[in-house]
Design a protein around this motif. Structure first.
Motif, short mmCIF file in Angstrom:
data_model
loop_
_atom_site.label_atom_id
_atom_site.label_comp_id
_atom_site.label_asym_id
_atom_site.label_seq_id
_atom_site.Cartn_x
_atom_site.Cartn_y
_atom_site.Cartn_z
N VAL A 110 2.51 -12.17 11.75
CA VAL A 110 1.13 -11.70 11.86
C VAL A 110 0.97 -11.06 13.24
O VAL A 110 1.62 -11.46 14.21
N TYR A 111 0.10 -10.04 13.31
CA TYR A 111 -0.07 -9.23 14.53
C TYR A 111 -1.27 -9.76 15.30
O TYR A 111 -2.34 -9.98 14.72
N LYS A 112 -1.09 -9.94 16.59
CA LYS A 112 -2.20 -10.38 17.43
C LYS A 112 -2.03 -9.77 18.81
O LYS A 112 -0.98 -9.96 19.45
N PRO A 322 -4.10 -8.07 10.77
CA PRO A 322 -5.47 -8.35 10.32
C PRO A 322 -6.43 -7.27 10.83
O PRO A 322 -6.29 -6.80 11.96
N GLN A 323 -7.40 -6.90 9.98
CA GLN A 323 -8.28 -5.78 10.32
C GLN A 323 -9.00 -5.96 11.65
O GLN A 323 -9.18 -5.01 12.40
N ASN A 324 -9.39 -7.21 11.97
CA ASN A 324 -10.10 -7.47 13.23
C ASN A 324 -9.30 -7.04 14.45
O ASN A 324 -9.85 -6.64 15.47
N GLN A 325 -7.97 -7.17 14.35
CA GLN A 325 -7.10 -6.89 15.50
C GLN A 325 -7.06 -5.39 15.83
O GLN A 325 -6.70 -5.00 16.93
N ASP A 331 -6.87 -4.78 6.11
CA ASP A 331 -5.61 -5.06 6.80
C ASP A 331 -4.58 -3.94 6.62
O ASP A 331 -4.64 -3.18 5.65
N ILE A 332 -3.61 -3.90 7.54
CA ILE A 332 -2.45 -3.02 7.39
C ILE A 332 -1.25 -3.93 7.12
O ILE A 332 -1.10 -4.97 7.75
N TYR A 333 -0.42 -3.53 6.15
CA TYR A 333 0.74 -4.34 5.78
C TYR A 333 2.05 -3.60 6.07
O TYR A 333 2.11 -2.38 5.90
N VAL A 334 3.06 -4.36 6.46
CA VAL A 334 4.42 -3.81 6.54
C VAL A 334 5.32 -4.70 5.69
O VAL A 334 5.35 -5.92 5.89
N CYS A 335 6.03 -4.08 4.73
CA CYS A 335 7.05 -4.81 3.95
C CYS A 335 8.38 -4.24 4.37
O CYS A 335 8.57 -3.02 4.31
N MET A 336 9.30 -5.09 4.80
CA MET A 336 10.61 -4.58 5.20
C MET A 336 11.72 -5.26 4.41
O MET A 336 11.74 -6.49 4.29
N ILE A 337 12.63 -4.43 3.86
CA ILE A 337 13.83 -4.94 3.19
C ILE A 337 15.00 -4.10 3.68
O ILE A 337 14.80 -3.18 4.48
#
Length: 447
Positions: A110-112, A322-325, A331-337
């Motif tokens: 999670v991003y903070k 999270p959008q607040n940040q 929200d913004i999501y990152v999926c990494m594989i």
């Protein structure tokens, strides 16, 4: 093709393939058509890599450093499966699991304040996490224990909370949780995209956090699973199920017209022939006049030659911003594989950033996520319209699926499947209906 079917399905996206699988298992005669020469529609995995460059109109094609084109399977829509979620249940009940192999995603972050942190989801992790101070940790631990013990059928576990009327905002207040903790609980554990849930009754949020914890408990590293060779394997697995139960498949089949009589569907015309049906399932691209636009999603596929910084070199992970940040509503999501999942050449990683579009400059909106991924070898940007059907299909018997949203897992897709099933059959969706019949006449039992 000039035949009578119970159901015709147009498009081989995941939603359509699961529904055609269920209908076939339930003894219906199903015809499944797709205008494309490949399975998956919007939810396909593109291979070889050259095909992806063509699709995004990048004329020079992939450089040699990208390795062999056919080692790549790039998802157009990034999602993971919750280990204890509805899609896994559907896979298990239908035994489609026998066609697929899964790996656990290595971590959820999670991003903070510009940095990323591992999402603490067990008591031990919560106590070791840098996301919170000492006293906050104790309060969060109490909150997690309350959630774990909560049982909506046993008022003794409520501790003064009424699941139907107490808002989630009040539950957070009760445990005296600070804004940062609320942010990651709502967005990284309950997986909400916006903050609207705060003023709604708390039961759904409690159940979402339980789903996260129970999914995590299954495999340990994260609550998410991902199929080897990409998400395009999922629709194909359910298509196989439908075929085993007598479903007919036609790819590369143009749909000239959906034939209606007195406002009700009676068939589909293709290349001069009409296949008749009682009900029709399709994705929005087949009936543009029966859907409306409900927003947009931006997805950026990024090819990297390195793992993402501060993820302990994970070969797969999810990052939630999270959008607040970042002063947003969603929200913004990152999926990494990566190559570990047979979706990229050796040593290569695929990170896909996605979010709901909120401004006229969507590419600017996702900059915080792209900064986490630098350096990026190649970007592919797609901005897609989200469509929803304009009516419930009960009158016309034309049942349209919704576009795939920006969420990072398949729970909303499964809700759409259950909803369409209920409208088509008039009965509530029951996972038992998906079970293969014990006398499997199609010889698959020996495997």
């Amino acid at each position: 093709m000039d035949e009578e079917y119970d159901v015709i399905v147009l498009g081989t996206g995941l939603t359509e393939c699961i529904l055609s699988g269920i209908m076939s298992v339930n003894g219906m005669k199903v015809l499944h058509m797709d205008r494309n020469p490949y399975y998956g529609g919007e939810s396909s995995s593109i291979t070889p890599l050259e095909e992806l460059y063509k699709r995004f109109e990048i004329p020079e094609g992939p450089p040699e450093s990208m390795g062999r084109g056919r080692d790549w399977n790039v998802d157009l829509i990034p999602k993971f499966l919750m280990a204890n979620g509805q899609l896994v249940k559907m896979l298990l009940y239908t035994e489609v699991t026998r066609y697929l192999d899964f790996k656990v995603v290595e971590g959820s972050f999670v991003y903070k304040g510009g940095k990323i942190y591992k999402v603490p989801s067990t008591e031990t992790e919560a106590l070791a996490s840098n996301l919170m101070g000492m006293f906050e940790k104790r309060r969060f631990r109490k909150f997690l224990v309350f959630i774990a013990n909560f049982d909506e059928n046993d008022p003794k576990t409520f501790e003064g909370v009424d699941p139907k009327t107490t808002t989630m905002r009040d539950v957070y207040k009760k445990f005296d949780l600070g804004q940062d903790v609320i942010d990651f609980t709502g967005h990284a554990l309950a997986l909400y995209r916006t903050d609207d849930y705060l003023d709604q009754p708390c039961l759904e949020t409690i159940n979402r956090i339980k789903l996260y914890s129970e999914s995590l408990a299954r495999y340990g590293k994260s609550p998410y699973l991902y199929p080897l060779y990409g998400l395009g394997e999922l629709p194909q697995g359910f298509a196989r199920l439908s075929a085993i139960y007598g479903g007919t498949y036609m790819l590369n089949k143009p749909v000239d017209e959906i034939v209606m009589e007195r406002g009700k569907v009676i068939g589909v015309k293709s290349e001069g022939e009409v296949a008749r049906c009682k009900q029709l399932i399709c994705d929005p691209s087949y009936i543009p006049d029966r859907v409306h636009k409900a927003g947009q999603v931006i997805r950026v596929i990024c090819i990297l030659s390195h793992p993402i910084k501060n993820t302990n070199d994970a070969n797969s992970c999810q990052i939630i911003i999270p959008q607040n940040q970042v002063n947003r509503k969603s929200d913004i999501y990152v999926c990494m594989i990566s190559y570990a999942h047979n979706v990229a050449a050796q040593g290569k990683y695929i990170a896909i950033v996605s979010t709901t579009v909120e401004t006229t400059e969507p590419e600017k909106e996702i900059e915080p996520a792209l900064e986490l991924l630098e350096p990026i070898d190649q970007k592919f940007v797609a901005i897609s319209d989200l469509y929803e059907p304009t009516d419930d299909g009960l009158e016309s018997q034309v049942f349209c699926s919704r576009s795939y949203d920006a969420t990072t897992h398949f729970e909303t897709t499964c809700n759409d499947i259950k909803d369409i099933y209920k409208r088509m059959s008039g009965t509530d969706f029951d996972f038992e209906n998906m079970k293969r019949k014990q006398k499997d006449v199609f010889g698959e039992d020996e495997q």
